[in-house]
Design a protein around this motif. Structure first.
Motif, short mmCIF file in Angstrom:
data_model
loop_
_atom_site.label_atom_id
_atom_site.label_comp_id
_atom_site.label_asym_id
_atom_site.label_seq_id
_atom_site.Cartn_x
_atom_site.Cartn_y
_atom_site.Cartn_z
N ILE A 57 -0.80 8.11 -4.12
CA ILE A 57 -0.42 7.46 -2.86
C ILE A 57 -0.50 5.94 -3.02
N LEU A 80 2.37 3.20 -2.42
CA LEU A 80 2.25 2.10 -1.46
C LEU A 80 2.51 0.75 -2.15
N VAL A 96 3.88 9.73 -0.50
CA VAL A 96 3.14 9.50 0.74
C VAL A 96 3.31 10.67 1.71
#
Lengths: 234, 252
Positions: free
Chosen positions: A20, A24, A195
């Protein structure tokens, strides 16, 4: 049940947490890329607006002291975590390799070679920092010249054009953007999956947009480099 | 129609977990295209037994594609060149007379070879034990199925996830040896249903933690697992697991 702080540490150390975070930082870098492209494209349209936007970006305290460090951190994090995970993943495959393996039958090349296209981009970043970012830092923060002026006018456009007079450099830039395109072809849609965004309704369109982004942005950068090279040929 | 295929097999032979293995070459003939891949291996083993050699050890059980026991990396692909099937449902018609077929065990650090083509998939069991269940009592006090309304889409997705047979093809085929398709199927199957929601947070944290402990790699979304999965488990489950994990890690 784990206390919250312990959960946070576990998150950073877990396979999913790291993935994740890769996504990001990837999102941030793609956003950065889009704005970098937009500003650079101004140099094709108008020398004046390119100069004024460059001066704003180069001297605005919020951008310089807040966003720039975040960007630097994102670049370093994305690269080092990517390489670290690749090493871990290779180890997870085990010592004995398949004698016969056909990875091409079930996964596209771009998705399997992210670390290599990523390293190619890293090498390019070295040249790119040497060309623009380090001289910029030296002028502004070592020599203390925040005016953005050279010989009575803004220096940004001239500096940009000057770098694209060397055919070898233009060639390297074009090649690097091809690697960037390959990286984005997988990276864009992959970030959304990481995500947790995957829906029958939106994902097909998102993938199409990702392919568009991955091709148009690098192609645009190539166009800018070639434009300045060709338009200043004697 | 061929009832008489001649094949060259390159089979991974390994005495036990500690020994070094290597590929051995065997010649087979009179193989019918109607045979399943495992029947072809049965023929090979008969031949080996008749010549006094040690038969090849390979995993198999139901031979009807639902137990998840058979494995094998055949000609560079988990469960061979066919799609949506386990090795027992792979048929020799997928090959041609004169072909050379590589037969290797599912490889992963977390799937150590026990003997020949048999690997230890106990890591999957330990992940299941870490949270792949519901503690709601579902036997002896059965209530009407429609007492708790469940959206059709959720029920369908949970059912699709539940078709995972835990064979390990996803791990074997993943360039990172990641188990995320398997774990996500187990996580999603329960997280979509009311009975599973009660333990959803602990389940995803514990199963992912166990998955990482077992030494599986990290998912990079290549999608190879989804292509090779005999049950067509969707990558969407991994997205669900990522979301569940994020929620579980950030909520107190």
């Amino acid at each position: 049940m784990c206390p919250q702080s312990e959960n946070n540490i576990l998150f950073m150390k877990s396979s999913i947490g790291r993935k994740i975070l890769m996504a990001l930082s990837g999102f941030f870098l793609m956003f950065f890329l889009a704005q970098h492209f937009t500003i650079n494209f101004l140099s094709v349209l108008s020398e004046e607006s390119f100069n004024s936007v460059s001066h704003f970006m180069g001297t605005n305290p919020l951008i310089q002291y807040a966003l720039q460090p975040v960007l630097l951190f994102a670049v370093i994090f994305h690269l080092s975590m990517g390489i670290y995970l690749e090493i871990k993943n290779k180890a997870a495959r085990g010592a004995v390799k398949y004698a016969m393996n056909k990875p091409g039958t079930n996964a596209p090349w771009v998705s399997r070679n992210m670390v290599y296209t990523g390293i190619a981009i890293l090498l390019f970043l070295g040249l790119h920092f040497y060309d623009f970012w380090i001289p910029e830092l030296v002028t502004k923060y070592v020599e203390g010249d925040m005016t953005g002026m050279h010989a009575g006018s803004f220096r940004y456009y001239e500096e940009l054009v000057a770098k694209f007079q060397d055919p070898v450099r233009v060639g390297i830039y074009c090649l690097a953007f091809i690697f960037l395109a390959l990286h984005l072809l997988h990276g864009f849609q992959s970030s959304f999956q990481s995500v947790g965004f995957n829906s029958n309704r939106y994902t097909p369109g998102l993938k199409k947009f990702g392919n568009f982004f991955a091709i148009v942005i690098p192609l645009g950068f190539i166009f800018i480099a070639l434009f300045h090279y060709v338009s200043h040929l004697n | 129609m061929s009832e008489n295929m001649k094949l060259t097999l390159k089979v991974w032979r390994q005495k036990d977990a500690k020994s070094q293995g290597k590929l051995e070459t065997y010649q087979l003939d009179k193989i019918s295209e109607h045979m399943s891949f495992l029947e072809m291996l049965d023929v090979l083993n008969e031949q080996l037994i008749n010549t006094g050699e040690e038969p090849v050890a390979f995993d198999h059980d139901c031979r009807e594609g639902i137990c998840g026991m058979c494995s094998l990396y055949i000609n560079g692909e988990a469960h061979g060149p066919d799609r949506g099937v386990t090795t027992c449902q792979l048929h020799m018609r997928m090959f041609k007379d004169g072909d050379t077929i590589y037969i290797e065990p599912f490889r992963s650090k977390a799937f150590p070879v026990i003997k020949d083509l048999v690997v230890d998939r106990g890591s999957f069991d330990r992940i299941q034990h870490a949270g792949g269940f519901v503690s709601v009592n579902t036997s002896g006090n059965t209530i009407d199925a429609n007492t708790i309304p469940i959206p059709k889409e959720d029920a369908d997705n949970a059912f699709d996830a539940a078709t995972c047979i835990g064979c390990g093809a996803c791990v074997a085929t993943c360039k990172n040896s990641s188990a995320m398709l398997f774990v996500s199927a187990k996580v999603a199957q329960f997280s979509l249903l009311p009975q599973g929601k009660i333990e959803a947070k602990d389940r995803v944290l514990n199963m992912v933690h166990q998955m990482d402990l077992e030494g599986f790699g990290n998912c990079t979304n290549t999608g190879a697992c989804e292509v090779e999965c005999p049950k067509g488990i969707s990558l969407e489950n991994i997205a669900i697991m990522n979301k569940e994990y994020f929620k579980a890690s950030t909520k107190a």
